[in-house]
Design a protein around this motif. Structure first.
Motif, PDB file in Angstrom:
ATOM      1  N   GLY A 129       0.825  -1.217   0.000  1.00 18.78           N
ATOM      2  CA  GLY A 129       0.000   0.000   0.000  1.00 18.78           C
ATOM      3  C   GLY A 129       0.848   1.251   0.000  1.00 18.78           C
ATOM      4  O   GLY A 129       2.070   1.197  -0.201  1.00 18.78           O
ATOM      5  N   ALA A 130       0.189   2.368   0.227  1.00 24.01           N
ATOM      6  CA  ALA A 130       0.900   3.650   0.214  1.00 24.01           C
ATOM      7  C   ALA A 130       0.377   4.525   1.359  1.00 24.01           C
ATOM      8  O   ALA A 130      -0.726   4.298   1.871  1.00 24.01           O
ATOM      9  N   ALA A 131       1.198   5.483   1.762  1.00 22.56           N
ATOM     10  CA  ALA A 131       0.790   6.409   2.822  1.00 22.56           C
ATOM     11  C   ALA A 131       1.443   7.765   2.559  1.00 22.56           C
ATOM     12  O   ALA A 131       2.390   7.873   1.781  1.00 22.56           O
ATOM     13  N   VAL A 132       0.911   8.764   3.240  1.00 23.96           N
ATOM     14  CA  VAL A 132       1.505  10.107   3.167  1.00 23.96           C
ATOM     15  C   VAL A 132       2.206  10.394   4.482  1.00 23.96           C
ATOM     16  O   VAL A 132       1.674  10.113   5.557  1.00 23.96           O
ATOM     17  N   VAL A 133       3.406  10.938   4.391  1.00 29.44           N
ATOM     18  CA  VAL A 133       4.117  11.403   5.583  1.00 29.44           C
ATOM     19  C   VAL A 133       4.285  12.904   5.427  1.00 29.44           C
ATOM     20  O   VAL A 133       4.936  13.383   4.494  1.00 29.44           O
ATOM     21  N   LYS A 134       3.653  13.636   6.318  1.00 27.26           N
ATOM     22  CA  LYS A 134       3.729  15.095   6.256  1.00 27.26           C
ATOM     23  C   LYS A 134       4.556  15.589   7.435  1.00 27.26           C
ATOM     24  O   LYS A 134       4.307  15.200   8.574  1.00 27.26           O
ATOM     25  N   GLN A 135       5.547  16.413   7.163  1.00 24.11           N
ATOM     26  CA  GLN A 135       6.409  16.891   8.239  1.00 24.11           C
ATOM     27  C   GLN A 135       6.526  18.416   8.180  1.00 24.11           C
ATOM     28  O   GLN A 135       6.782  18.992   7.117  1.00 24.11           O
ATOM     29  N   ALA A 136       6.334  19.032   9.333  1.00 15.23           N
ATOM     30  CA  ALA A 136       6.523  20.487   9.406  1.00 15.23           C
ATOM     31  C   ALA A 136       8.012  20.787   9.413  1.00 15.23           C
ATOM     32  O   ALA A 136       8.827  19.988   9.891  1.00 15.23           O
ATOM     33  N   LEU A 137       8.376  21.923   8.869  1.00 16.78           N
ATOM     34  CA  LEU A 137       9.766  22.398   8.931  1.00 16.78           C
ATOM     35  C   LEU A 137       9.819  23.554   9.936  1.00 16.78           C
ATOM     36  O   LEU A 137       8.805  24.226  10.152  1.00 16.78           O
ATOM     37  N   PRO A 138      10.974  23.807  10.499  1.00 19.41           N
ATOM     38  CA  PRO A 138      11.018  24.887  11.504  1.00 19.41           C
ATOM     39  C   PRO A 138      11.028  26.287  10.891  1.00 19.41           C
ATOM     40  O   PRO A 138      11.386  27.244  11.532  1.00 19.41           O
ATOM     41  N   TYR A 139      10.657  26.373   9.640  1.00 12.42           N
ATOM     42  CA  TYR A 139      10.588  27.674   8.962  1.00 12.42           C
ATOM     43  C   TYR A 139       9.535  27.603   7.856  1.00 12.42           C
ATOM     44  O   TYR A 139       9.017  26.523   7.544  1.00 12.42           O
ATOM     45  N   VAL A 140       9.228  28.756   7.264  1.00 15.80           N
ATOM     46  CA  VAL A 140       8.264  28.812   6.166  1.00 15.80           C
ATOM     47  C   VAL A 140       8.961  28.357   4.885  1.00 15.80           C
ATOM     48  O   VAL A 140       9.901  29.010   4.422  1.00 15.80           O
ATOM     49  N   ARG A 141       8.516  27.265   4.334  1.00 17.63           N
ATOM     50  CA  ARG A 141       9.193  26.692   3.161  1.00 17.63           C
ATOM     51  C   ARG A 141       9.243  27.685   1.990  1.00 17.63           C
ATOM     52  O   ARG A 141      10.245  27.794   1.287  1.00 17.63           O
ATOM     53  N   LEU A 142       8.166  28.412   1.814  1.00 16.90           N
ATOM     54  CA  LEU A 142       8.063  29.362   0.700  1.00 16.90           C
ATOM     55  C   LEU A 142       9.136  30.446   0.756  1.00 16.90           C
ATOM     56  O   LEU A 142       9.594  30.939  -0.266  1.00 16.90           O
ATOM     57  N   VAL A 143       9.524  30.801   1.982  1.00 13.80           N
ATOM     58  CA  VAL A 143      10.432  31.940   2.161  1.00 13.80           C
ATOM     59  C   VAL A 143      11.849  31.476   2.521  1.00 13.80           C
ATOM     60  O   VAL A 143      12.841  32.065   2.112  1.00 13.80           O
ATOM     61  N   GLY A 144      11.934  30.416   3.315  1.00 17.46           N
ATOM     62  CA  GLY A 144      13.242  29.908   3.738  1.00 17.46           C
ATOM     63  C   GLY A 144      13.482  30.151   5.223  1.00 17.46           C
ATOM     64  O   GLY A 144      12.597  30.644   5.934  1.00 17.46           O
ATOM     65  N   ASP A 145      14.699  29.822   5.693  1.00 16.23           N
ATOM     66  CA  ASP A 145      14.915  29.836   7.145  1.00 16.23           C
ATOM     67  C   ASP A 145      15.033  31.252   7.734  1.00 16.23           C
ATOM     68  O   ASP A 145      15.180  31.423   8.935  1.00 16.23           O
ATOM     69  N   SER A 146      14.906  32.270   6.881  1.00 17.02           N
ATOM     70  CA  SER A 146      14.846  33.635   7.424  1.00 17.02           C
ATOM     71  C   SER A 146      13.498  33.872   8.115  1.00 17.02           C
ATOM     72  O   SER A 146      13.322  34.859   8.821  1.00 17.02           O
ATOM     73  N   TRP A 147      12.528  32.983   7.893  1.00 13.53           N
ATOM     74  CA  TRP A 147      11.217  33.127   8.549  1.00 13.53           C
ATOM     75  C   TRP A 147      10.944  31.862   9.371  1.00 13.53           C
ATOM     76  O   TRP A 147      10.329  30.927   8.883  1.00 13.53           O
ATOM     77  N   PRO A 148      11.413  31.851  10.626  1.00 17.38           N
ATOM     78  CA  PRO A 148      11.187  30.665  11.462  1.00 17.38           C
ATOM     79  C   PRO A 148       9.698  30.484  11.771  1.00 17.38           C
ATOM     80  O   PRO A 148       8.972  31.477  11.893  1.00 17.38           O
ATOM     81  N   LEU A 149       9.285  29.251  11.881  1.00 16.74           N
ATOM     82  CA  LEU A 149       7.883  28.947  12.209  1.00 16.74           C
ATOM     83  C   LEU A 149       7.867  27.690  13.080  1.00 16.74           C
ATOM     84  O   LEU A 149       8.490  26.689  12.714  1.00 16.74           O
ATOM     85  N   PRO A 150       7.168  27.738  14.230  1.00 16.60           N
ATOM     86  CA  PRO A 150       7.267  26.606  15.150  1.00 16.60           C
ATOM     87  C   PRO A 150       6.727  25.286  14.594  1.00 16.60           C
ATOM     88  O   PRO A 150       5.745  25.273  13.852  1.00 16.60           O
TER      89      PRO A 150
END
Ligand code: SR1
Ligand code: MG
Length: 417
Positions: A54-75
């Motif tokens: 079968g298949a599954a989705v793994v969703k993981q938050a990053l400690p920043y806004v992906r669209l902008v990069g690590d200059s914008w931290p996000l919890p």
């Protein structure tokens, strides 16, 4: 607990190969796992993992806004809110969200059902596909989650506990507060509009005092009306569809806010799909698609209203149930009048939220593909300008607009200008 570490296509199998929940759905032979990263949203990593069974989705938050990069931290805690919102949505509107297999708080990851052959609703609408069930499915989802997450239905102790739990989703609320209600109306640093042809309209909107006052009032309603547990980001990119099935995803912006917010954001996305259709006519006219999209707004609002009213009459068990004031005295009309007041308020505020959502998707940081994928710049600018005009009208005049037919007549007139 291990410290947070972002997954990658290369490390996922080694990191999650011993995860029972994942293995039980896709098979434990990691040598047969195929991993793809498919996240196209603004914030997170999303992997599809296919195994022998079968298949599954793994969703993981990053400690920043992906669209902008690590200059914008996000919890990372947004993943916690997403997980808890999904479990509540499943309980309140069964079958409307993907099944959750596993949640790992320290790794900010959720393992969930892989929806297939579903695609993102926004993509389907851009492609001109008419889906017969979306108005019903989304209308029911909104009515059920928004009603059942409020003091109309919940025991007040539970509702207050949930209010406290989701109150900590501060940073994601802050994104909405700034990106939706403020940034589009001044020269904010992250704003961008892709069509320079819009410069004069943008200047006009930013000098429009009535509009800016309305945006401020809406921001106040958004921030101060903790009515119910919202999805918080219910746009057409947060919905997956097949020809007959609809599932809501991505509720990481969930928090206690006004009922009208989810409804307004959603309908705004249908109206934007409507205004962008002319930009996608390379393979033929989209007249019937435009008519379909307006019908979808009518039907979604109607299903929402009807189901909300039904729940009001049958499931009003929370602190806001005023039985002793009305029904006990044989006064059924009183309860109906209170319902009418509430729906009227939702209607009026919904139009306001829809108006500012249209503006921010064209003028702010986070755009949508409905307009962005229109290759011809002049055509894109024309579609966007019409949508901006429409958004301004419904936000500023929301108290004088009394029916969705009236809104759609206006949309059709502006679209044909
Ligand atoms: C920085 S996040 C920008 C937008 O992406 C999300 O999907 C929300 O809509 C947010 O406003
Ligand atoms: Mg999202």
């Amino acid at each position: 607990k291990l410290p947070f570490e972002a997954l990658s296509v290369d490390t996922l199998a080694a990191r999650l190969g011993a995860n029972d929940a994942l293995c039980s759905h896709i098979g434990k032979d990691t040598s047969r796992w195929k991993v793809r990263e498919v996240g196209d949203g603004n914030l997170n990593l999303v992997f599809i993992v296919e195994g022998a069974t079968g298949a599954a989705v793994v969703k993981q938050a990053l400690p920043y806004v992906r669209l902008v990069g690590d200059s914008w931290p996000l919890p990372l805690k947004r993943s916690f809110f997403e997980y808890h919102a999904l479990t509540r949505q499943e309980a309140r509107a069964p079958g409307s969200v993907p099944a959750i297999y596993h949640f790992d708080e320290s790794q900010a990851l959720i393992i969930m059902e892989y929806l297939s052959p579903h695609i993102i609703l926004r993509r389907a609408l851009i492609e001109g596909r008419q889906l017969p069930n979306i108005a019903r499915d989304i209308g029911l989802f909104m009515a059920r989650t928004l009603f059942r997450g409020s003091d109309l239905h919940m025991a007040t102790k539970d509702r207050k506990a949930d209010l406290a739990l989701f109150a900590d989703n501060v940073e994601l609320c802050d994104i909405t507060e700034n990106l939706v209600f403020s940034d589009p109306y001044f020269d904010a640093k992250m704003n961008r509009h892709t069509s320079p042809q819009l410069d004069s309209i943008v200047a006009e909107l930013r000098a429009d005092r009535d509009l800016k006052v309305e945006a401020q009032r809406l921001k106040h309603i958004f921030a101060a009306n903790a009515e119910t547990l919202l999805h918080g980001d219910l746009h057409s990119g947060s919905i997956m569809v097949t020809a007959t099935e609809t599932r809501m995803i991505d509720p990481e912006f969930a928090f206690y806010g006004p009922i009208a917010f989810d409804v307004g954001m959603l309908l705004a996305n249908f109206w934007m799909a409507f205004f962008s259709q002319r930009g996608h006519e390379q393979d033929g006219k989209r007249d019937t698609m435009r008519a379909y999209l307006l019908d979808v707004t009518v039907d979604t609002w109607s299903v929402f209203r009807t189901e909300f009213s039904h729940l009001w009459r049958t499931e009003r068990t929370g602190m806001l149930y005023q039985k002793s004031l009305f029904e006990d005295q044989g006064d059924r009309l009183g309860a109906e009048q209170a319902l009418d007041h509430m729906l009227h308020q939702v209607w009026t505020d919904m139009l306001g939220f829809a108006g500012v959502e249209v503006h921010r998707r064209i003028l702010g940081l986070a755009h949508n593909a409905d307009f962005e994928t229109i290759a011809d710049e002049d055509l894109r600018a024309t579609c966007e300008a019409k949508a901006l005009k429409f958004g301004r009208h419904i936000a500023v005049n929301r108290r004088q607009i009394h029916s969705i037919d009236e809104v759609n007549k206006l949309a059709a007139l502006i679209e044909q200008e």
